[in-house]
Design an enzyme around this catalytic site. Structure first.
Site, PDB file in Angstrom:
ATOM      1  N   VAL A 205       0.872  -1.185   0.000  1.00  0.00           N
ATOM      2  CA  VAL A 205       0.000   0.000   0.000  1.00  0.00           C
ATOM      3  C   VAL A 205       0.907   1.233   0.000  1.00  0.00           C
ATOM      4  CG1 VAL A 205      -1.778   1.302   1.226  1.00  0.00           C
ATOM      5  CG2 VAL A 205      -1.830  -1.216   1.233  1.00  0.00           C
TER       6      VAL A 205
ATOM      7  N   TYR B 190      -3.152   2.035  10.115  1.00  0.00           N
ATOM      8  CA  TYR B 190      -4.000   0.837  10.120  1.00  0.00           C
ATOM      9  C   TYR B 190      -4.901   0.792  11.353  1.00  0.00           C
ATOM     10  CZ  TYR B 190      -1.404  -0.575   6.066  1.00  0.00           C
ATOM     11  OH  TYR B 190      -0.872  -0.602   4.799  1.00  0.00           O
TER      12      TYR B 190
ATOM     13  N   GLY C  99      -5.212   6.323   0.904  1.00  0.00           N
ATOM     14  CA  GLY C  99      -4.821   5.055   1.539  1.00  0.00           C
ATOM     15  C   GLY C  99      -6.039   4.339   2.105  1.00  0.00           C
TER      16      GLY C  99
ATOM     17  N   GLY D   2      -2.380  11.719   2.960  1.00  0.00           N
ATOM     18  CA  GLY D   2      -3.186  12.501   3.892  1.00  0.00           C
ATOM     19  C   GLY D   2      -4.478  13.038   3.308  1.00  0.00           C
ATOM     20  N   GLN D   3      -4.928  12.422   2.213  1.00  0.00           N
ATOM     21  CA  GLN D   3      -6.167  12.898   1.570  1.00  0.00           C
ATOM     22  C   GLN D   3      -7.187  11.768   1.412  1.00  0.00           C
ATOM     23  OE1 GLN D   3      -5.354  15.768  -1.782  1.00  0.00           O
ATOM     24  NE2 GLN D   3      -3.241  15.150  -1.391  1.00  0.00           N
ATOM     25  N   GLY D   4      -7.016  10.726   2.213  1.00  0.00           N
ATOM     26  CA  GLY D   4      -8.019   9.648   2.210  1.00  0.00           C
ATOM     27  C   GLY D   4      -7.798   8.569   1.177  1.00  0.00           C
TER      28      GLY D   4
HETATM   29  C1  LIG Z   1       0.658   5.090   5.061  1.00  0.00           C
HETATM   30  C2  LIG Z   1      -0.132   5.537   3.822  1.00  0.00           C
HETATM   31  C3  LIG Z   1      -0.472   4.339   2.956  1.00  0.00           C
HETATM   32  C4  LIG Z   1      -1.424   6.209   4.300  1.00  0.00           C
HETATM   33  O1  LIG Z   1      -2.156   6.635   3.184  1.00  0.00           O
HETATM   34  P1  LIG Z   1      -2.788   8.096   3.163  1.00  0.00           P
HETATM   35  O2  LIG Z   1      -3.561   8.245   1.913  1.00  0.00           O
HETATM   36  O3  LIG Z   1      -1.719   9.080   3.414  1.00  0.00           O
HETATM   37  O4  LIG Z   1      -3.749   8.016   4.431  1.00  0.00           O
HETATM   38  P2  LIG Z   1      -5.267   8.540   4.550  1.00  0.00           P
HETATM   39  O5  LIG Z   1      -5.304   9.975   4.156  1.00  0.00           O
HETATM   40  O6  LIG Z   1      -6.186   7.625   3.856  1.00  0.00           O
HETATM   41  O7  LIG Z   1      -5.466   8.442   6.137  1.00  0.00           O
HETATM   42  C5  LIG Z   1      -6.501   7.700   6.769  1.00  0.00           C
HETATM   43  C6  LIG Z   1      -6.409   7.987   8.252  1.00  0.00           C
HETATM   44  O8  LIG Z   1      -5.164   7.506   8.767  1.00  0.00           O
HETATM   45  C7  LIG Z   1      -4.419   8.570   9.361  1.00  0.00           C
HETATM   46  N1  LIG Z   1      -3.007   8.376   9.007  1.00  0.00           N
HETATM   47  C8  LIG Z   1      -2.476   8.255   7.783  1.00  0.00           C
HETATM   48  N2  LIG Z   1      -1.150   8.069   7.848  1.00  0.00           N
HETATM   49  C9  LIG Z   1      -0.849   8.087   9.172  1.00  0.00           C
HETATM   50  C10 LIG Z   1       0.376   7.947   9.900  1.00  0.00           C
HETATM   51  N3  LIG Z   1       1.558   7.750   9.270  1.00  0.00           N
HETATM   52  N4  LIG Z   1       0.308   7.999  11.241  1.00  0.00           N
HETATM   53  C11 LIG Z   1      -0.871   8.200  11.880  1.00  0.00           C
HETATM   54  N5  LIG Z   1      -2.080   8.328  11.241  1.00  0.00           N
HETATM   55  C12 LIG Z   1      -2.038   8.275   9.910  1.00  0.00           C
HETATM   56  C13 LIG Z   1      -4.971   9.833   8.730  1.00  0.00           C
HETATM   57  O9  LIG Z   1      -4.790  10.949   9.574  1.00  0.00           O
HETATM   58  C14 LIG Z   1      -6.438   9.476   8.558  1.00  0.00           C
HETATM   59  O10 LIG Z   1      -7.115   9.630   9.782  1.00  0.00           O
HETATM   60  P3  LIG Z   1      -8.578  10.307   9.826  1.00  0.00           P
HETATM   61  O11 LIG Z   1      -9.478   9.390   9.039  1.00  0.00           O
HETATM   62  O12 LIG Z   1      -8.905  10.371  11.282  1.00  0.00           O
HETATM   63  O13 LIG Z   1      -8.444  11.635   9.180  1.00  0.00           O
HETATM   64  C15 LIG Z   1       0.644   6.595   2.978  1.00  0.00           C
HETATM   65  O14 LIG Z   1       0.941   7.689   3.799  1.00  0.00           O
HETATM   66  C16 LIG Z   1       1.905   6.055   2.361  1.00  0.00           C
HETATM   67  O15 LIG Z   1       1.902   5.621   1.221  1.00  0.00           O
HETATM   68  N6  LIG Z   1       3.031   6.095   3.104  1.00  0.00           N
HETATM   69  C17 LIG Z   1       4.293   5.619   2.597  1.00  0.00           C
HETATM   70  C18 LIG Z   1       4.270   4.153   2.309  1.00  0.00           C
HETATM   71  C19 LIG Z   1       3.891   3.320   3.516  1.00  0.00           C
HETATM   72  O16 LIG Z   1       4.466   3.457   4.589  1.00  0.00           O
HETATM   73  N7  LIG Z   1       2.903   2.451   3.309  1.00  0.00           N
HETATM   74  C20 LIG Z   1       2.383   1.579   4.341  1.00  0.00           C
HETATM   75  C21 LIG Z   1       3.142   0.317   4.335  1.00  0.00           C
HETATM   76  S1  LIG Z   1       2.589  -0.753   5.576  1.00  0.00           S
END
Ligand SMILES: CC(C)(COP(=O)(O)OP(=O)(O)OC[C@H]1O[C@@H](n2cnc3c(N)ncnc32)[C@H](O)[C@@H]1OP(=O)(O)O)[C@@H](O)C(=O)NCCC(=O)NCCS
Length: 140
Positions: free
Chosen positions: A72, A112, A84, A80-82
């Site tokens: 993912v 997660y 994930g 940070g825009q939903g």
């Molecule tokens: C981790 C990742 C997949 C999250 O995707 P994203 O699109 O940024 O996350 P979203 O905007 O859908 O966030 C959903 C919720 O999780 C929270 N969240 C997202 N990343 C977070 C983090 N690193 N720490 C804490 N909370 C987090 C958001 O604040 C949001 O909370 P809310 O619904 O209360 O507003 C993305 O940041 C990413 O690609 N990171 C780098 C790769 C990685 O580490 N992948 C995961 C491998 S296990």
């Protein structure tokens, strides 16, 4: 943003998949290895902004009661825009009767947890690159 979601591997640029994983600090392989992994997965999700690939994820599964989520990743400027959440929700929908497990990248556990995943107390892993995974904080 003009988001589009794709649930198959048609016309995916695997160099971009590899490059995105590298950019966000996740494990990367040659493009054709990622192609094989995604094509052999039960569920794949690719997100585009217009024609630009901005995020993806996949799950392997028996299609009956067990699944595991991998790869993912969202481009930094789209995090940070939903998106994930959208990817994981799509995987959950595709595998509704399945237990879903994963190992989060160190520091990403709270993402997660926000999606209702719980920390496992008995998770065990036999990694190919065990020493490296320990160094990176995945295992004790
Ligand atoms: C981790 C990742 C997949 C999250 O995707 P994203 O699109 O940024 O996350 P979203 O905007 O859908 O966030 C959903 C919720 O999780 C929270 N969240 C997202 N990343 C977070 C983090 N690193 N720490 C804490 N909370 C987090 C958001 O604040 C949001 O909370 P809310 O619904 O209360 O507003 C993305 O940041 C990413 O690609 N990171 C780098 C790769 C990685 O580490 N992948 C995961 C491998 S296990």
């Amino acid at each position: 943003m003009n988001l589009k979601i794709q649930f198959d591997c048609a016309n995916i640029n695997w160099d971009l998949v590899s490059g995105t994983l590298k950019m966000v600090g996740m494990a990367t392989y040659a493009a054709e290895i990622h192609k094989k992994a995604f094509e052999n997965s039960h569920t794949v999700v690719f997100i585009f902004d217009d024609d630009r690939l901005i995020g993806f994820g996949r799950a392997i599964s028996d299609g009956a009661y067990q699944g595991a989520i991998y790869d993912v990743a969202i481009l930094p400027e789209y995090q940070g825009q939903g998106i994930g959440r959208m990817i994981v929700d799509s995987i959950k929908k595709s595998l509704q009767n399945c237990n879903l497990i994963l190992y989060a990248a160190p520091g990403k556990e709270q993402f997660y947890e926000k999606l209702n995943f719980k920390r496992m107390k008995t998770g065990m892993a036999l990694f190919c690159n065990a020493a490296d995974m320990q160094k990176r904080g995945f295992t004790e």
